[in-house]
Design a protein around this motif. Structure first.
Motif, mmCIF file in Angstrom:
data_model
loop_
_atom_site.group_PDB
_atom_site.id
_atom_site.type_symbol
_atom_site.label_atom_id
_atom_site.label_comp_id
_atom_site.label_asym_id
_atom_site.label_seq_id
_atom_site.Cartn_x
_atom_site.Cartn_y
_atom_site.Cartn_z
ATOM 1 N N SER A 42 -1.723 9.570 1.778
ATOM 2 C CA SER A 42 -2.292 10.004 3.056
ATOM 3 C C SER A 42 -1.351 10.945 3.792
ATOM 4 C CB SER A 42 -2.601 8.784 3.940
ATOM 5 O OG SER A 42 -3.505 7.917 3.300
ATOM 6 N N LEU A 50 -4.905 5.536 -3.117
ATOM 7 C CA LEU A 50 -5.739 4.330 -3.005
ATOM 8 C C LEU A 50 -6.032 3.741 -4.378
ATOM 9 C CD1 LEU A 50 -7.379 2.523 -1.052
ATOM 10 C CD2 LEU A 50 -9.323 4.062 -1.422
ATOM 11 N N PRO A 81 -4.682 11.233 -0.926
ATOM 12 C CA PRO A 81 -5.073 9.916 -0.388
ATOM 13 C C PRO A 81 -5.922 9.096 -1.354
ATOM 14 C CG PRO A 81 -5.362 11.622 1.268
ATOM 15 C CD PRO A 81 -5.064 12.323 -0.017
ATOM 16 N N THR A 100 -0.970 4.461 -1.277
ATOM 17 C CA THR A 100 -2.018 4.892 -0.358
ATOM 18 C C THR A 100 -1.433 5.618 0.844
ATOM 19 O OG1 THR A 100 -3.380 3.001 -1.009
ATOM 20 C CG2 THR A 100 -3.964 4.109 1.034
ATOM 21 N N ASP A 146 -2.952 1.953 -5.763
ATOM 22 C CA ASP A 146 -2.663 0.638 -5.160
ATOM 23 C C ASP A 146 -3.696 -0.414 -5.546
ATOM 24 O OD1 ASP A 146 -0.261 1.112 -3.840
ATOM 25 O OD2 ASP A 146 -1.241 1.957 -2.084
ATOM 26 N N ASN A 192 0.832 -1.204 0.000
ATOM 27 C CA ASN A 192 0.000 0.000 0.000
ATOM 28 C C ASN A 192 0.872 1.263 0.000
ATOM 29 O OD1 ASN A 192 -2.796 -1.276 0.522
ATOM 30 N ND2 ASN A 192 -1.543 -2.104 2.161
#
Length: 438
Positions: A150, A274, A270, A146, A277, A143
């Motif tokens: 973030s 996501l 973010p 992600t 990924d 991840n």
């Protein structure tokens, strides 16, 4: 079950530690923003050579690429945790030193000490960021985008809150207090990270930096990082002057205009991480479309004189919002894409490779952050902001077209090779095979 819980605790402590790292980076970005405002008073006066100030602002980023190979090598020798903590310590101390630069006599001595302090800051920042990217990728291998997306929220917070908070402290308490406060906050985070961050063992890898960077795909991805950073860095010395001159806004409102870019980048990162990924096949097209949108936005930022469109404040802010979003589209997927390319070309998985990739990413970003203000400031002086921003967008256009052509050629080559491996079966062979099966 205990092993799984232990892994969760390990990743959790890594997350908290890297979160602290990005809080430190946010403070660093905020300090740089405030430092720029103070240099306007200290350097950019009628008796001082103007380009010296732009070179001083970007000298920090020029030295970071030179530290790529040493920092990647040291990562496996002294460990990512120690490198990160040591880098934060150096950066915190240097930030405090910023606060006493006004005590140095004016002239060459002052400028010399400014370059020296910025050089020391480059060492600390390069070490901390290279190690933080490596720890992040090691703790969250599935991840990466992600988590990076973030944590970019903290970078945006630093860009948004740094200048106004620094300005408030400066107006209330004087020049020294903002830098001493920020430096002390960074130093307080050092023991916190010493306790929180896990220690990762690593063995030196035989893979070389040149083997990685000479891969065609990695070269094009480096061009993408460089172009995005150059475009963003161009806005530092030019945008505030353009806003003050064009829209006649009070100086305090300039930071509010920049909010459009910083907030859109922070809030979209973010989600883009996501998507990167969960749908890795979309990474390439996120980068291509993001670069092309960035190029278009820089063409419209002035706007370019060939369009014969009068610049409006609402349009300027809207374009900044789109730039923030498009920068996230291109920048967030790059790190996992370089890592995947390295694995496909036989690089060994481990902290050594992560240090190499994170160092490469930081170096290319820093190189762009040096070229953007330096070249952009020159173009802004000679041609004006409208033409300078349009030309600066050419970097993003070049990288978007180059990486797009590469991916199309790669897809065509793969489809043709798969067709050769699985040749079509004619009707006679199909009838014969069916008859033999019955």
């Amino acid at each position: 079950m205990p092993l799984r819980a232990s892994r969760r605790q390990h990743a959790g402590s890594a997350w908290r530690g890297v979160e602290e790292a990005y809080q430190g980076a946010a403070i660093h970005h905020g300090g740089n923003g405030f430092y720029k405002l103070q240099l306007d008073d200290l350097l950019f006066n009628p008796g001082t050579f103007f380009p010296c100030g732009g070179l001083l602002l970007s000298s920090h980023f020029l030295q970071s690429p030179l530290l790529l190979h040493p920092s990647s090598f040291l990562l496996t020798q002294i460990g990512a945790k120690f490198m990160f903590v040591a880098g934060m310590f150096v950066s915190g101390c240097v930030t405090i030193l910023f606060g006493i630069l006004d005590k140095v006599p004016n002239g060459p001595m002052f400028i010399g000490f400014c370059f020296l302090v910025r050089a020391m800051d480059a060492i600390g920042f390069a070490a901390a960021m290279t190690a933080s990217f490596s720890i992040l990728a090691k703790a969250f291998p599935n991840n990466i985008a992600t988590v990076m997306g973030s944590l970019e929220i903290f970078t945006g917070l630093g860009l948004v809150l740094g200048p106004p908070l620094g300005g408030f402290l400066y107006q209330s308490f004087g020049y020294e207090v903002p830098f001493i406060t920020l430096g002390c906050v960074v130093l307080v985070l050092v023991p916190v990270n010493m306790c929180m961050l896990p220690k990762y063992d690593s063995t030196p890898s035989k893979e070389s930096f040149w083997k990685l960077i000479l891969l065609p795909k990695v070269l094009l991805l480096c061009l993408t990082i460089f172009s995005l950073s150059a475009c963003l860095g161009f806005l530092d010395p030019t945008m505030s002057l353009f806003i003050l001159k064009k829209f006649k806004l009070p100086a305090g409102y300039v930071g509010l205009v920049f909010l459009g870019l910083a907030l859109s980048y922070s809030l979209s990162s973010p989600l883009l991480g996501l998507i990167s990924d969960k749908l890795p096949h979309l990474r390439k097209w996120l980068m291509v479309s993001g670069s092309l949108i960035t190029a278009l936005c820089f063409f419209m930022l002035g706007p370019a004189p060939v369009l014969h469109i009068e610049s409006q404040l609402w349009m300027f802010v809207l374009v900044l919002v789109l730039i923030g979003f498009s920068l996230g589209m291109s920048a967030i997927p790059v790190f996992p894409e370089i890592l995947q390319c390295a694995y496909e070309n036989g690089f060994e998985e481990g902290l050594s490779l992560l240090g190499l990739v994170s160092g490469l990413f930081s170096a290319m970003w820093s190189l762009g952050a040096f070229m953007g203000p330096t070249l952009g400031g020159f173009l802004n002086e000679k041609l004006g902001f409208e033409w300078a921003s349009a030309i600066q967008g050419g970097w993003a256009l070049l990288s978007g077209l180059a990486i797009g052509i590469f991916y199309i050629a790669e897809a065509t080559r793969r489809s043709s090779s798969s067709g050769l491996q699985n040749p079509p079966v004619d009707n006679e062979e199909r009838t014969h095979l069916l008859a033999s099966e019955t």
